[in-house]
Design an enzyme around this catalytic site. Structure first.
Site, mmCIF file in Angstrom:
data_model
loop_
_atom_site.group_PDB
_atom_site.id
_atom_site.type_symbol
_atom_site.label_atom_id
_atom_site.label_comp_id
_atom_site.label_asym_id
_atom_site.label_seq_id
_atom_site.Cartn_x
_atom_site.Cartn_y
_atom_site.Cartn_z
ATOM 1 N N CYS A 113 0.817 -1.234 0.000
ATOM 2 C CA CYS A 113 0.000 0.000 0.000
ATOM 3 C C CYS A 113 0.846 1.278 0.000
ATOM 4 C CB CYS A 113 -0.943 0.006 1.192
ATOM 5 S SG CYS A 113 -2.096 -1.364 1.137
ATOM 6 N N HIS A 253 -3.526 7.374 2.039
ATOM 7 C CA HIS A 253 -3.914 6.032 1.602
ATOM 8 C C HIS A 253 -5.333 5.771 2.103
ATOM 9 C CE1 HIS A 253 -4.045 1.871 0.782
ATOM 10 N NE2 HIS A 253 -3.849 1.468 2.028
ATOM 11 N N ASN A 283 -10.200 0.179 -0.582
ATOM 12 C CA ASN A 283 -8.730 0.191 -0.475
ATOM 13 C C ASN A 283 -8.141 -0.402 -1.759
ATOM 14 O OD1 ASN A 283 -6.036 -0.259 0.120
ATOM 15 N ND2 ASN A 283 -6.423 -1.044 2.179
#
Ligand code: UT7
Length: 326
Positions: A113, A253, A283
């Site tokens: 990520c 994020h 996500n």
């Protein structure tokens, strides 16, 4: 001085958009649980023919148009992904071929990520070292293909997509408080490999010979995320010689709306300064920061001159933040 100046953004999403209610028809979950615990309402899921490379190419084309550049102008491609089209060659080289670029430097970065932040730091360093002049920096993922669709604790959280930016070597004013100081002002990265078992894929070429599925101990990741993200944003601002008062936008994020709120609160930032797309995209791992960035650039929130902080944290753990003046 020469800095890497951001001259264009782009993004791409798979055609199929899936609501929480649609997911709840196949998985033991509810729209209410997902919205309350994560803020997620929709995610896009790649269909046949849509891959990490095809999404990346669409994002790159949009970014190149925004920067008024042609593919042949690019001399560096850095692509962050944990879901490459193949174990090798690097997906970046597939993107290069699909864009019709005959020769450039092209490779992937694996930091899950936080991959986009790592890719930004690599491209920025190469540009400032004179090794590249015009770079495409990409975050692209198809996490739907490594999810265990029987595991409700993870499969409702992720989506697919891609985002890209163009970075160009430009003369920039030294004094960071001067509006002429455009470009990447500072980036701070971290990794702590002791936390492998909290967020990982249970397979790989060198261990099981399989691709594997994503596994996560969500509650523990959450706890680390809030602490690490607030700290690294502070560190990156200090490196740039700025404070949180100078920040116009934070592009985080997009893992969980509650993490975004808690991190902003820890830094004393108004929630109105945080770009939130987790409700629409869920996500998307390395794609989430450039996807959110492109959204806020295109809807006019992020404007030339603004100080923008990008931040992310993910598997490894890895985490980082970057301070940019648009
Ligand atoms: O991108 C990398 C970074 N990743 C992250 O930052 C993710 C960080 N973690 C999170 O976002 C949150 O921890 C989650 C959203 C993953 C989970 O939220 P939580 O508030 O920590 O929930 P929990 O894991 O403690 O689970 C609470 C309850 C459990 O039931 P019991 O044991 O209390 O009876 C779960 O079984 O919620 C249950 N549950 C669900 N219920 C309905 C877990 N998943 C679901 C689901 N639908 N999809």
């Amino acid at each position: 001085m020469i800095r890497a100046v951001l001259t264009g953004t782009g993004s791409a999403l798979p055609a199929r958009r899936v609501s929480n209610a649609e997911l709840a028809e196949q998985v033991d979950t509810t729209d209410e649980w997902i919205v309350e615990r994560t803020g997620i309402r929709f995610r896009h899921i790649a269909g046949e023919g849509e891959t990490t490379a095809t999404l990346a190419v669409d994002a790159c084309r949009a970014a190149l148009t925004a920067a008024s550049l042609a593919p042949a102008d690019i001399d560096l491609i850095v692509l962050a992904t944990a879901t490459p089209d193949q174990t090798f060659p690097a997906t970046a080289t597939k993107v290069q071929a699909m864009l019709g670029i005959d020769d450039c430097v092209a490779f992937d970065v694996a930091a899950v990520c936080s991959g986009f932040l790592y890719a930004v730091q690599v491209a920025d360093s190469m540009i400032r070292a004179g090794a590249a002049e015009r770079a495409l920096v990409i975050g692209a993922e198809t996490f739907s293909r490594i999810l265990d669709w029987e595991d409700r604790t993870t499969c409702v959280l992720f989506g697919d997509g891609a985002g890209a930016i163009v970075l160009e070597a430009r003369e920039s004013v030294d004094d960071v408080t001067d509006p002429g100081a455009r470009g990447i002002l500072a980036t701070k990265l971290h990794a702590d490999g002791r936390h492998n078992d909290l967020l990982y894929v249970d397979g790989g070429p060198s261990t099981t010979g399989t691709v594997g599925k994503l596994r996560m101990k969500g509650r523990e990741v959450f706890r680390h995320a809030v602490v690490n993200l607030a700290a690294v944003m502070g560190e990156s601002l200090a490196l740039a010689g700025l404070t949180s008062d100078d920040v116009d936008w934070v592009v985080p994020h997009q893992a969980n709306a509650r993490i975004l709120d808690a991190t902003a609160r820890k830094l004393g930032l108004a929630p109105g300064k945080v770009v939130v797309t987790v409700d629409q995209h869920a996500n998307t791992s390395a794609a989430s920061v450039p996807l959110a960035l492109d959204t806020a650039v295109r809807d006019g929130r992020i404007k030339p001159g603004h100080i923008v902080v990008l931040e992310a944290m993910g598997g490894g753990f890895t985490w980082g933040a970057s301070v940019i003046r648009f």
